[in-house]
Design a protein around this motif. Structure first.
Motif, short mmCIF file in Angstrom:
data_model
loop_
_atom_site.label_atom_id
_atom_site.label_comp_id
_atom_site.label_asym_id
_atom_site.label_seq_id
_atom_site.Cartn_x
_atom_site.Cartn_y
_atom_site.Cartn_z
N ALA A 1 0.82 -1.21 0.00
CA ALA A 1 0.00 0.00 0.00
C ALA A 1 0.86 1.27 0.00
N LEU A 2 2.07 1.16 0.57
CA LEU A 2 2.98 2.31 0.64
C LEU A 2 3.89 2.42 -0.58
N ALA A 3 4.18 1.29 -1.21
CA ALA A 3 5.15 1.25 -2.31
C ALA A 3 4.63 1.99 -3.54
N GLU A 4 5.60 2.51 -4.31
CA GLU A 4 5.24 3.24 -5.53
C GLU A 4 5.61 2.41 -6.77
N GLY A 5 4.91 2.68 -7.85
CA GLY A 5 5.22 2.03 -9.12
C GLY A 5 5.04 0.52 -9.05
N GLU A 6 6.04 -0.18 -9.61
CA GLU A 6 5.97 -1.64 -9.70
C GLU A 6 6.58 -2.34 -8.49
N ASN A 7 7.11 -1.58 -7.55
CA ASN A 7 7.84 -2.20 -6.42
C ASN A 7 6.98 -3.16 -5.62
N GLY A 8 5.70 -2.79 -5.41
CA GLY A 8 4.81 -3.67 -4.66
C GLY A 8 4.64 -5.02 -5.34
N ARG A 9 4.42 -5.00 -6.65
CA ARG A 9 4.25 -6.24 -7.40
C ARG A 9 5.54 -7.06 -7.41
N ILE A 10 6.68 -6.37 -7.58
CA ILE A 10 7.97 -7.08 -7.61
C ILE A 10 8.26 -7.71 -6.25
N MET A 11 7.94 -6.97 -5.17
CA MET A 11 8.15 -7.51 -3.83
C MET A 11 7.29 -8.74 -3.60
#
Length: 366
Positions: free
Chosen positions: A338-348
């Motif tokens: 919820a805090l991550a920007e861009g694609e970082n959430g999906r990559i994580m």
């Protein structure tokens, strides 16, 4: 007659060359023997320090004479910590100090910390012109100027740089060990020591990026971990420094020790990195976990596993006999997304599903 003289001169030259070669070979053999002797001495010292550490850590308190036993251990290790030329010996001495200080009253422990890691500029810190990186710059400038008369000064300043780097490494190593000891739980709460701890944390943060030697930077990266965990420095104050330490141009050893420090902080304070100031650190750790050398990747896998709450989730799953992978989307991971920007959430999430979910435990004994 001239030919005979030439032959005689040639023979003399060959004899001199042979003598010189023999002399060089003997010197090289002597140096090699000295290196072997020094290596053996270091190994013996490290083994003895490890045995002393084990004795102090594992023997019941009632079997130890206090304060005589820890005092004797400290007296034998402080000199090694401050002046021994070998990094491994200094690290081992710091380890013993951390174990011995846990057996002391908090007042004596605090006095020791002040002595080993001073923060008072006027009495203890090197003046700006003596900082290793600045002194090295001065030496290089003089060499480019072609001044022969300054050669002795160059040698003295180079030795001073080496000595100062050894001192700084010893201080950072001692700081980490004492801040990780059990006595630290009480001394960090002392109201009268707030200014000292503030200055200490600021100094260690500077060493993480400003120190000239890798050994100092990596020791500082380790020491910042318990400081973050104890709340002696806030994440918003150190996040930019942490990100600088993650640069691709930094030494891989520094990356590994940074991950170790962050692991300590994450274990000490749950959800420390699940916030606005922690998100950039997790983003940087994600990058290290995906693209760094394998040894570095593994360490940052361990950090993310703990920082994202997967360690606690693993414990809960074992106690309730649930499938940990089935509940992976809950907890800190979803909060990070919820805090991550861009694609970082999906990559994580992809990293969590494919790699982090397979981790059973993270044991980094250092």
């Amino acid at each position: 007659g001239a030919k005979k003289s030439d032959h005689s001169a040639s023979t003399t030259f060959e004899e001199q060359s042979s003598t010189a070669n023999n002399s060089n070979s003997a010197a090289a053999a002597t140096d090699e023997m000295n290196n072997i002797h020094n290596d053996a001495t270091v190994q013996i010292q490290v083994s003895m320090l490890q045995a002393l550490y084990s004795a102090l850590s594992n023997v019941p308190k009632e079997a130890i004479q206090i304060p005589e036993t820890p005092d004797n251990a400290l007296n034998s290790c402080i000199e090694l910590l401050q002046h021994h030329p070998d990094e491994t010996v200094r690290d081992s001495a710091a380890r013993v100090i951390g174990s011995a200080v846990s057996l002391l009253p908090e007042i004596k422990a605090m006095q020791l910390l002040h002595t080993l890691v001073p923060t008072d500029y006027n009495q203890h810190q090197q003046p700006p012109q003596s900082r290793p990186e600045l002194a090295a710059a001065k030496i290089n400038n003089r060499r480019h100027s072609g001044s022969v008369s300054s050669l002795e000064n160059d040698i003295e300043e180079e030795e001073e740089c080496k000595d100062m780097n050894m001192i700084l490494h010893g201080r950072a190593a001692a700081c980490y060990r004492i801040m990780s000891s059990t006595v630290c739980e009480s001394i960090v709460c002392l109201e009268e020591e707030k200014l000292y701890f503030h200055n200490l944390a600021s100094m260690v943060k500077d060493w993480m990026v400003d120190a000239d030697e890798v050994m100092v930077r990596k020791a500082a990266c380790l020491a910042i971990g318990p400081m973050l965990g104890h709340g002696l420095i806030q994440l918003k104050e150190v996040k930019h420094t942490v990100l600088k330490c993650m640069r691709a141009t930094e030494d891989a050893e520094v990356h590994i020790f940074l991950a170790r420090g962050l692991i300590i902080a994450a274990r000490k304070k749950q959800k420390l990195f699940i916030c606005k100031n922690g998100t950039p650190v997790l983003d940087g750790a994600l990058m290290m976990a995906m693209s760094a050398p394998v040894a570095v990747q593994k360490m940052f896998h361990g950090f993310l596993w703990i920082a994202l709450g997967l360690e606690q989730q693993e414990s809960v799953s074992k106690s309730t006999k649930q499938d940990s992978k089935s509940s992976m989307h809950r907890g800190y991971v979803s909060e990070y997304m919820a805090l991550a920007e861009g694609e970082n959430g999906r990559i994580m999430m992809s990293l969590v599903t494919k790699s982090l979910s397979n981790i059973v435990s993270v044991k980094d004994v250092w």
